[in-house]
Scaffold this motif. Structure first.
Motif, PDB file in Angstrom:
ATOM      1  N   MET A 133      -0.374  -7.191  -0.537  1.00  0.00           N
ATOM      2  CA  MET A 133      -1.103  -8.043   0.408  1.00  0.00           C
ATOM      3  C   MET A 133      -1.726  -7.187   1.519  1.00  0.00           C
ATOM      4  O   MET A 133      -2.906  -7.349   1.859  1.00  0.00           O
ATOM      5  N   ILE A 134      -0.938  -6.268   2.031  1.00  0.00           N
ATOM      6  CA  ILE A 134      -1.443  -5.385   3.087  1.00  0.00           C
ATOM      7  C   ILE A 134      -2.648  -4.588   2.577  1.00  0.00           C
ATOM      8  O   ILE A 134      -3.673  -4.455   3.261  1.00  0.00           O
ATOM      9  N   ASP A 135      -2.538  -4.085   1.361  1.00  0.00           N
ATOM     10  CA  ASP A 135      -3.635  -3.295   0.791  1.00  0.00           C
ATOM     11  C   ASP A 135      -4.921  -4.124   0.676  1.00  0.00           C
ATOM     12  O   ASP A 135      -6.022  -3.641   0.966  1.00  0.00           O
ATOM     13  N   LYS A 136      -4.746  -5.370   0.237  1.00  0.00           N
ATOM     14  CA  LYS A 136      -5.938  -6.216   0.068  1.00  0.00           C
ATOM     15  C   LYS A 136      -6.563  -6.558   1.418  1.00  0.00           C
ATOM     16  O   LYS A 136      -7.793  -6.549   1.567  1.00  0.00           O
ATOM     17  N   LEU A 137      -5.728  -6.864   2.401  1.00  0.00           N
ATOM     18  CA  LEU A 137      -6.261  -7.198   3.728  1.00  0.00           C
ATOM     19  C   LEU A 137      -6.952  -5.977   4.344  1.00  0.00           C
ATOM     20  O   LEU A 137      -8.022  -6.081   4.933  1.00  0.00           O
ATOM     21  N   ARG A 138      -6.317  -4.838   4.173  1.00  0.00           N
ATOM     22  CA  ARG A 138      -6.875  -3.609   4.743  1.00  0.00           C
ATOM     23  C   ARG A 138      -8.207  -3.280   4.064  1.00  0.00           C
ATOM     24  O   ARG A 138      -9.186  -2.915   4.741  1.00  0.00           O
TER      25      ARG A 138
END
Lengths: 240, 353
Positions: A133-138
């Protein structure tokens, strides 16, 4: 300036801390903060879908119900996430009644030592959806910061029948490892305020909740200190 | 005219090739083991060369008292536990290929031996030289290796003191030994970690007498801490991945297995608390026409393992039936799907094309 604080149940203490600060007139009046909290279990298998205007984060609990998606909008707001560094699922695990992290094994001959890699393997499995999730948001250009929850409470070892140094060491290994995963992605972390915990690694009693059945949250004073750090961080980020 | 009476007239069918082997399919042999150990009530521990993993899995899947004295933490999935070398044997010692290694482990457990070189390094990670395969990425520091080893030895010590039957599979005669303190390693330095140094390490190709002496020393030691312990020996049918001798690997394999088979058989004949189970003959013996090997003629295929275990449990009627333990089933399916077993020695042929 709008600050978005979202994530697991630790957001509750942050919200109460913010209200405390606002009522005391201790913060600038132009700051707006939106809070969103759900049970930590809803974040274990979270998934992210990108739309034109933002990201929809699914809130499904394995074998349980589904909440409405949390929406992260594509704008200039900074999103503060509480969840990935939540180490309680590890440190309260019954494994620690028969095992201990290798780093404290010297004092516990009757416990089976576990390597850091074994503990980190569990952590990898536990946070994998949140890291995705963090990767996608970033990748989508979202300004994201991760918030560290309070250190373990002094009452917790007794509640779960786990030796204090075993519990603290397990928690530290988890947090250090997941902090590394977050850090290598260039995501800043708002650390647990130094003044809220003792040298032993446990949260000071003054920052623990009154509800003695609560084994891992911070209280309103803890929330207020963290919110000050969050506001400071957001102001600095805006200025930069 | 009466027929001459010969000694063979009183021999059972199993003594005659035609009746016992020639006229039968290899799955129809009878009374392969000379004696059946009563496994029904015993605490059973396993160790040895990689083929012993199959025996351990099969024992674990039965309603037997299979010992897991260094279990995986419950929060690990079955596949992760397997990756970290848990539940492969009764303790997390990895493969014990040689009898010398077993004897030295026993001595270390009970404080009469301390290896000079325990930690091997590779790319900034650290490995337990006596079980380098258990942590795939190695440990973070030498201190971590030593802490885990101390904890491991305590588990193994308890296992030796508590076991009823120790199932040991002899695997290799070739091993690398530290010249200063005679510590024997399961794998050549430099393959997983450490650095090969001809001044520091030497190749040993253990012969009959030293293997027998080592095993007798181990067996005496075991009985001194556990007077009722019994031992079941097998010999691994898995050929050498590579030889460090001048011989062709097929010749070297035949030598190693022949010596091990001879030692195992003689120990079982000479010592009343030692038995031999012929898993080696079931897989390697020409009645099976090599069909229990994978196409590389080294790895034993699942059908071969099943064949061995069907004989093993046929001779142990008290062994009970299989049960479905989730972790066991998962681990078994991983191994079966991939034809996989933990085998450090197999890494020796990583440079082959």
């Amino acid at each position: 300036m709008t600050i978005k604080v979202f994530g697991d149940s630790h957001v509750g203490a942050l919200r109460r801390g913010w209200e405390h600060l606002r009522n005391a007139g201790d913060v600038a009046s132009d700051i707006e903060i939106e809070f969103y909290a759900s049970d930590g279990r809803y974040w274990l298998e979270c998934d992210v879908k990108e739309t034109e205007t933002g990201f929809h984060i699914s809130q499904r609990r394995k074998g349980g119900d589904t909440l409405e998606d949390y929406v992260v909008r594509k704008n200039d707001d900074t999103y503060f996430l509480s969840s990935p560094l939540h180490s309680a699922p590890l440190y309260r695990n019954r494994v620690w009644k028969t095992c201990c992290p290798w780093a404290c094994a010297e004092h516990h001959d009757d416990l089976q030592a576990l390597s850091s890699s074994v503990i980190e393997s569990w952590a990898d499995h536990q946070v994998r959806h949140r890291i995705q999730m963090i990767d996608k948001l970033r990748a989508g250009g979202i300004s994201l910061v991760v918030i560290e929850p309070p250190k373990p409470l002094k009452r917790t070892p007794k509640m779960f029948g786990i030796r204090p140094d075993v519990l603290i060491t397990a928690s530290s290994i988890y947090r250090n490892y997941v902090s590394g995963l977050i850090g290598e992605r260039g995501i800043p972390i708002v650390r647990t305020p130094d003044e809220t915990y003792e040298d032993t690694g446990f949260t000071k009693s003054v920052y623990a909740p009154k509800n003695m059945k609560d084994y891992h949250h911070g209280n309103v004073l803890f929330g207020a200190l963290v919110m000050k750090k969050i506001i400071h961080f957001a102001s600095r980020a805006t200025c930069d | 005219m009466s027929k001459d009476v010969t000694f063979y007239d009183s021999q059972p069918d199993k003594a005659f090739w035609r009746r016992a082997v020639g006229n039968r399919h290899c799955s129809q042999f009878e009374s392969l083991a000379r004696e059946a150990l009563d496994l029904g009530s015993a605490k059973i521990a396993t160790a040895g060369s990689c083929f012993a993993q199959h025996i351990g899995r099969a024992l674990r899947a039965r309603d037997l008292q299979y010992m897991d004295y260094e279990p995986a933490p419950a929060f690990l999935s079955a596949s992760e536990a397997d990756r970290f070398g848990y539940s492969v044997y009764s303790c997390r010692y990895g493969n014990i290929y040689t009898v010398r290694q077993l004897w030295q482990l026993f001595q270390e457990c009970f404080g009469s031996r301390k290896p000079k070189e325990i930690v091997w390094e590779s790319n900034g990670r650290y490995f337990d030289a006596m079980r380098p395969g258990i942590e795939p990425e190695g440990f973070g520091s030498p201190d971590e290796v030593l802490a885990l080893r101390k904890s491991h030895l305590a588990c193994v010590r308890r296992m030796f003191e508590d076991l009823g039957v120790f199932v040991f599979t002899m695997g290799l005669t070739e091993a690398w030994t530290h010249v200063e303190d005679e510590t024997t390693y399961p794998i050549s330095p430099g393959v997983i970690a450490g650095k090969y140094d001809a001044q520091k390490y030497r190749l040993d190709n253990f012969r009959y007498q030293s293997i027998r002496d080592d095993f007798l020393a181990f067996a005496d030691g075991l009985r001194s801490v556990n007077p009722h312990a019994r031992i079941l020996l097998t010999v691994s049918p898995v050929p050498l991945a590579a030889t460090a001798t001048d011989e062709h690997v097929l010749v070297a394999t035949t030598y190693s297995k022949s010596v091990l088979r001879a030692v195992a058989g003689d120990l079982a004949s000479d010592i009343d608390y030692i038995s031999y189970f012929p898993s080696y003959e079931i897989i390697v013996g020409h009645p099976s026409r090599g069909m229990f090997y994978e196409p590389n003629l080294r790895a034993v295929c699942p059908a071969g393992v099943e064949q061995v275990m069907s004989y093993f449990f046929a001779d142990n009627p008290k062994a009970g039936s299989t049960h479905k333990d989730k972790r066991t089933v998962d681990a078994a399916s991983v191994a079966e799907d991939e034809g996989y077993e933990h085998c450090e020695e197999a890494l020796l042929d990583k440079t082959e094309t």
